[in-house]
Scaffold this motif. Structure first.
Motif, PDB file in Angstrom:
ATOM      1  N   TRP A   3      -6.880  -4.910  -8.457  1.00  0.00           N
ATOM      2  CA  TRP A   3      -6.270  -5.206  -7.283  1.00  0.00           C
ATOM      3  C   TRP A   3      -6.400  -4.162  -6.356  1.00  0.00           C
ATOM      4  O   TRP A   3      -6.044  -3.537  -6.038  1.00  0.00           O
ATOM      5  CB  TRP A   3      -5.959  -6.291  -7.809  1.00  0.00           C
ATOM      6  CG  TRP A   3      -4.571  -5.305  -8.459  1.00  0.00           C
ATOM      7  CD1 TRP A   3      -3.711  -4.618  -7.875  1.00  0.00           C
ATOM      8  CD2 TRP A   3      -4.647  -5.533  -9.565  1.00  0.00           C
ATOM      9  NE1 TRP A   3      -3.154  -3.670  -9.468  1.00  0.00           N
ATOM     10  CE2 TRP A   3      -3.588  -4.710 -10.189  1.00  0.00           C
ATOM     11  CE3 TRP A   3      -5.283  -6.693 -10.512  1.00  0.00           C
ATOM     12  CZ2 TRP A   3      -2.873  -4.293 -11.486  1.00  0.00           C
ATOM     13  CZ3 TRP A   3      -4.390  -5.938 -11.976  1.00  0.00           C
ATOM     14  CH2 TRP A   3      -4.087  -5.782 -12.567  1.00  0.00           C
ATOM     15  N   ILE A   5      -4.064  -2.853  -2.654  1.00  0.00           N
ATOM     16  CA  ILE A   5      -2.548  -2.567  -2.336  1.00  0.00           C
ATOM     17  C   ILE A   5      -1.787  -3.038  -0.452  1.00  0.00           C
ATOM     18  O   ILE A   5      -1.250  -2.115  -0.892  1.00  0.00           O
ATOM     19  CB  ILE A   5      -2.287  -1.510  -2.365  1.00  0.00           C
ATOM     20  CG1 ILE A   5      -2.753  -0.273  -1.834  1.00  0.00           C
ATOM     21  CG2 ILE A   5      -2.337  -0.857  -4.520  1.00  0.00           C
ATOM     22  CD1 ILE A   5      -2.860   1.086  -1.878  1.00  0.00           C
ATOM     23  N   SER A   6      -2.348  -4.101  -0.676  1.00  0.00           N
ATOM     24  CA  SER A   6      -2.494  -4.844   1.046  1.00  0.00           C
ATOM     25  C   SER A   6      -2.755  -6.028   1.027  1.00  0.00           C
ATOM     26  O   SER A   6      -3.644  -6.579   0.731  1.00  0.00           O
ATOM     27  CB  SER A   6      -3.934  -3.972   1.699  1.00  0.00           C
ATOM     28  OG  SER A   6      -5.176  -4.288   1.953  1.00  0.00           O
ATOM     29  N   PRO A   7      -2.399  -7.090   2.286  1.00  0.00           N
ATOM     30  CA  PRO A   7      -2.371  -8.042   1.991  1.00  0.00           C
ATOM     31  C   PRO A   7      -3.527  -9.079   2.317  1.00  0.00           C
ATOM     32  O   PRO A   7      -4.394  -8.080   2.921  1.00  0.00           O
ATOM     33  CB  PRO A   7      -1.496  -8.795   3.332  1.00  0.00           C
ATOM     34  CG  PRO A   7      -0.706  -7.319   4.228  1.00  0.00           C
ATOM     35  CD  PRO A   7      -1.176  -5.728   2.764  1.00  0.00           C
ATOM     36  N   ARG A  35     -10.068 -10.775  -2.235  1.00  0.00           N
ATOM     37  CA  ARG A  35      -9.043 -11.688  -0.964  1.00  0.00           C
ATOM     38  C   ARG A  35      -9.066 -12.105   0.132  1.00  0.00           C
ATOM     39  O   ARG A  35      -8.736 -12.764   1.143  1.00  0.00           O
ATOM     40  CB  ARG A  35      -7.280 -10.467  -1.470  1.00  0.00           C
ATOM     41  CG  ARG A  35      -7.443  -9.575  -0.764  1.00  0.00           C
ATOM     42  CD  ARG A  35      -6.331  -8.830  -1.195  1.00  0.00           C
ATOM     43  NE  ARG A  35      -6.069  -7.303  -0.168  1.00  0.00           N
ATOM     44  CZ  ARG A  35      -7.310  -6.454  -0.672  1.00  0.00           C
ATOM     45  NH1 ARG A  35      -7.742  -6.385  -1.881  1.00  0.00           N
ATOM     46  NH2 ARG A  35      -6.521  -5.460  -0.312  1.00  0.00           N
ATOM     47  N   ASN A 188       1.652  -0.131  -9.293  1.00  0.00           N
ATOM     48  CA  ASN A 188       1.325  -1.665  -8.746  1.00  0.00           C
ATOM     49  C   ASN A 188       1.020  -3.077  -9.312  1.00  0.00           C
ATOM     50  O   ASN A 188      -0.185  -2.955  -9.532  1.00  0.00           O
ATOM     51  CB  ASN A 188       0.442  -1.339  -7.715  1.00  0.00           C
ATOM     52  CG  ASN A 188       0.742  -0.165  -6.767  1.00  0.00           C
ATOM     53  OD1 ASN A 188       0.771   1.011  -7.524  1.00  0.00           O
ATOM     54  ND2 ASN A 188       2.004  -0.356  -6.035  1.00  0.00           N
ATOM     55  N   THR A 193       0.395  -8.519  -3.542  1.00  0.00           N
ATOM     56  CA  THR A 193      -0.866  -8.074  -2.044  1.00  0.00           C
ATOM     57  C   THR A 193      -0.978 -10.039  -1.455  1.00  0.00           C
ATOM     58  O   THR A 193      -0.620  -9.784   0.136  1.00  0.00           O
ATOM     59  CB  THR A 193      -1.546  -8.297  -2.640  1.00  0.00           C
ATOM     60  OG1 THR A 193      -2.286  -8.665  -3.302  1.00  0.00           O
ATOM     61  CG2 THR A 193      -2.346  -6.334  -2.803  1.00  0.00           C
ATOM     62  N   TRP A 194      -0.715 -10.883  -2.325  1.00  0.00           N
ATOM     63  CA  TRP A 194      -0.409 -12.393  -1.822  1.00  0.00           C
ATOM     64  C   TRP A 194       1.076 -12.358  -1.142  1.00  0.00           C
ATOM     65  O   TRP A 194       1.731 -13.398  -0.591  1.00  0.00           O
ATOM     66  CB  TRP A 194      -0.968 -12.961  -2.562  1.00  0.00           C
ATOM     67  CG  TRP A 194      -2.397 -13.296  -2.975  1.00  0.00           C
ATOM     68  CD1 TRP A 194      -3.093 -12.693  -4.248  1.00  0.00           C
ATOM     69  CD2 TRP A 194      -3.661 -13.884  -2.546  1.00  0.00           C
ATOM     70  NE1 TRP A 194      -4.305 -12.286  -3.983  1.00  0.00           N
ATOM     71  CE2 TRP A 194      -4.305 -13.554  -2.947  1.00  0.00           C
ATOM     72  CE3 TRP A 194      -3.372 -14.655  -1.369  1.00  0.00           C
ATOM     73  CZ2 TRP A 194      -5.596 -13.702  -2.096  1.00  0.00           C
ATOM     74  CZ3 TRP A 194      -4.211 -14.963  -1.020  1.00  0.00           C
ATOM     75  CH2 TRP A 194      -5.211 -15.551  -1.270  1.00  0.00           C
ATOM     76  N   LEU A 196       3.102 -10.459   0.434  1.00  0.00           N
ATOM     77  CA  LEU A 196       3.476  -9.508   1.526  1.00  0.00           C
ATOM     78  C   LEU A 196       3.535 -10.326   3.107  1.00  0.00           C
ATOM     79  O   LEU A 196       3.644  -9.379   4.752  1.00  0.00           O
ATOM     80  CB  LEU A 196       2.410  -8.518   1.923  1.00  0.00           C
ATOM     81  CG  LEU A 196       2.865  -7.642   0.653  1.00  0.00           C
ATOM     82  CD1 LEU A 196       0.885  -6.204   0.532  1.00  0.00           C
ATOM     83  CD2 LEU A 196       3.892  -6.793   0.986  1.00  0.00           C
ATOM     84  N   SER A 207       7.092 -12.109  -6.248  1.00  0.00           N
ATOM     85  CA  SER A 207       6.477 -12.088  -5.651  1.00  0.00           C
ATOM     86  C   SER A 207       5.602 -12.803  -6.768  1.00  0.00           C
ATOM     87  O   SER A 207       3.917 -13.214  -5.500  1.00  0.00           O
ATOM     88  CB  SER A 207       6.064 -10.553  -5.636  1.00  0.00           C
ATOM     89  OG  SER A 207       5.731 -10.243  -7.073  1.00  0.00           O
ATOM     90  N   GLU A 332      -7.011   0.516   4.473  1.00  0.00           N
ATOM     91  CA  GLU A 332      -6.189   0.528   3.946  1.00  0.00           C
ATOM     92  C   GLU A 332      -4.867   1.436   4.387  1.00  0.00           C
ATOM     93  O   GLU A 332      -5.416   2.417   3.731  1.00  0.00           O
ATOM     94  CB  GLU A 332      -6.413   0.075   2.513  1.00  0.00           C
ATOM     95  CG  GLU A 332      -5.848  -1.034   1.853  1.00  0.00           C
ATOM     96  CD  GLU A 332      -5.993  -0.909   0.311  1.00  0.00           C
ATOM     97  OE1 GLU A 332      -5.787  -2.336  -0.318  1.00  0.00           O
ATOM     98  OE2 GLU A 332      -6.555   0.115  -1.015  1.00  0.00           O
ATOM     99  N   MET A 373       0.765  -1.180   6.476  1.00  0.00           N
ATOM    100  CA  MET A 373      -0.417  -1.432   5.395  1.00  0.00           C
ATOM    101  C   MET A 373      -1.729  -1.705   6.367  1.00  0.00           C
ATOM    102  O   MET A 373      -2.177  -1.434   5.413  1.00  0.00           O
ATOM    103  CB  MET A 373       0.269  -3.035   5.635  1.00  0.00           C
ATOM    104  CG  MET A 373       1.200  -3.449   4.991  1.00  0.00           C
ATOM    105  SD  MET A 373       1.540  -5.513   4.391  1.00  0.00           S
ATOM    106  CE  MET A 373       2.038  -6.206   6.070  1.00  0.00           C
TER     107      MET A 373
END
Length: 380
Positions: A3, A5-7, A35, A188, A193-194, A196, A207, A332, A373
């Motif tokens: 996965w 590490i950003s939205p 995503r 992490n 990420t979802w 943020l 989270s 990212e 981010m």
């Protein structure tokens, strides 16, 4: 690895001031979990209708398989809203799957394994740019997810199956498979990420709660082409528990393990049906293409946006020629890599800026990896 590490980003929102063509093509490198594609598809109703092509490159074939599974789950018409949300989140990051999710995974993997051979048609997916051996491996990985795993008996008595989608380097060997063990990111987690979105900054929520709501929102908006209101989420989940803390006892590692086989479940035959979104096409390319795109003239200045994962910045020089002028190049950040110190983040920001300058990219958000981010650039 499994996965980002950003939205998730609505990629159309990122380019609305730079490209108004009827066809938009995005290049996404190292996304890991689809995503950004899911968020962009769920936001289609916010923008003028036009054709979107997502060109995706991942480091491993397993990441392609997981992306196909996540996209299929979000687009499938036969699943309830809460059902699809739970399956998505369960498979995304849990090392142990619920019994219902295990059944779902076996069923879908069996069906999705027929896509590379075109025994079933998937109108939103294009694998034609992959090599034959890549498509063979995609088929093998889906078969591996049906056929393998370990069941644990939890304290509650409900059987649970290990999540085979988190296994890497799956290679067919005779009648079986060779593979590496778990290669996920235990520092992490998969759900933050979802979570943020700035709307949740000052709220006391886990989270996982926010991720459930945001994934459900995306699936709902894909289906209904309209925003999801609070009442819809509340109807599927008791909102009074969202501010609480749930503590569960983890199963002992000494608990007896039993082998897993398809005989455990009666797997009924299902026909996969997806929401009709003719304006989207999702195209996967092999990782080797990164060094060869520049050699093909048809890819020069082809893309309206390029997204690049934080660990692939050395590829910027290969990718900039593929981007249209005055269009965004998004990288990212490493802000959420908890093992890094402030000086490491400062070095990353400076190094990224130097690479950008050398390749004709203009920084538009004064990027600082300690605070932001994403690094956003425009091609000059």
């Amino acid at each position: 690895m499994w996965w980002g590490i950003s939205p998730p980003l609505d990629l159309q929102e990122e380019i609305k001031k730079t490209d108004s063509n009827d066809l938009l093509e995005f290049l996404i490198v190292g996304e890991s979990d689809a995503r950004h594609v899911i968020k962009t598809i769920s936001s289609l109703y916010k923008h003028p209708r036009r054709k979107l092509k997502f060109h995706i490159i991942e480091a491993t074939i397993e990441q392609i398989n997981r992306s196909i599974l996540f996209l299929s789950t979000c687009l499938e018409t036969n699943l309830g809203l809460q059902e699809a949300t739970c399956y998505y989140l369960d498979i995304l990051g849990n090392t142990l799957l619920r019994s219902a999710t295990a059944k779902f995974l076996i069923q879908r993997a069996k069906k999705l394994s027929q896509i590379p051979t075109k025994n079933i048609q998937c109108p939103w997916l294009n694998l034609e740019f992959l090599r034959h051996r890549d498509k063979d491996q995609i088929e093998s990985i889906f078969r591996f997810w049906r056929e393998n795993g370990i069941a644990f008996t939890w304290i509650e008595g409900e059987p649970s199956r290990s999540n085979p989608t988190l296994i890497s380097n799956i290679i067919p060997e005779g009648k079986g498979f060779l593979h590496f063990a778990y290669l996920g990111d235990i520092k992490n987690g998969p759900f933050f990420t979802w979570a943020l979105n700035e709307d949740y900054t000052n709220k006391k929520l886990r989270s996982t709660d926010v991720a459930e709501k945001e994934v459900m929102r995306s699936i709902y908006e894909i289906r209904e082409k309209a925003p999801m209101c609070e009442e819809i989420f509340s109807a599927h989940r008791d909102s009074t528990i969202l501010t609480g803390t749930i503590v569960t006892e983890m199963p002992s590692n000494e608990i007896e393990q039993e082998s897993w086989s398809n005989d455990k479940f009666k797997i009924e035959t299902i026909n996969l049906e997806w929401i009709a979104i003719p304006e989207i096409e999702i195209i996967f390319h092999p990782i080797e293409k990164l060094n060869r795109f520049m050699e093909k003239e048809e890819f020069h200045e082809k893309f309206s946006l390029i997204f690049l994962a934080h660990n692939m910045t050395k590829q910027i020089s290969n990718l900039v020629p593929l981007l249209k002028r005055n269009c965004p190049f998004i990288v990212e950040s490493r802000k959420f890599l908890i093992e890094l110190k402030n000086e490491n983040l400062t070095e990353f920001s400076a190094e990224l800026q130097n690479i950008a300058n050398e390749n004709g990219l203009r920084n538009v958000n004064n990027f600082d990896s300690q605070k932001q981010m994403f690094a956003r650039f425009l091609k000059t």
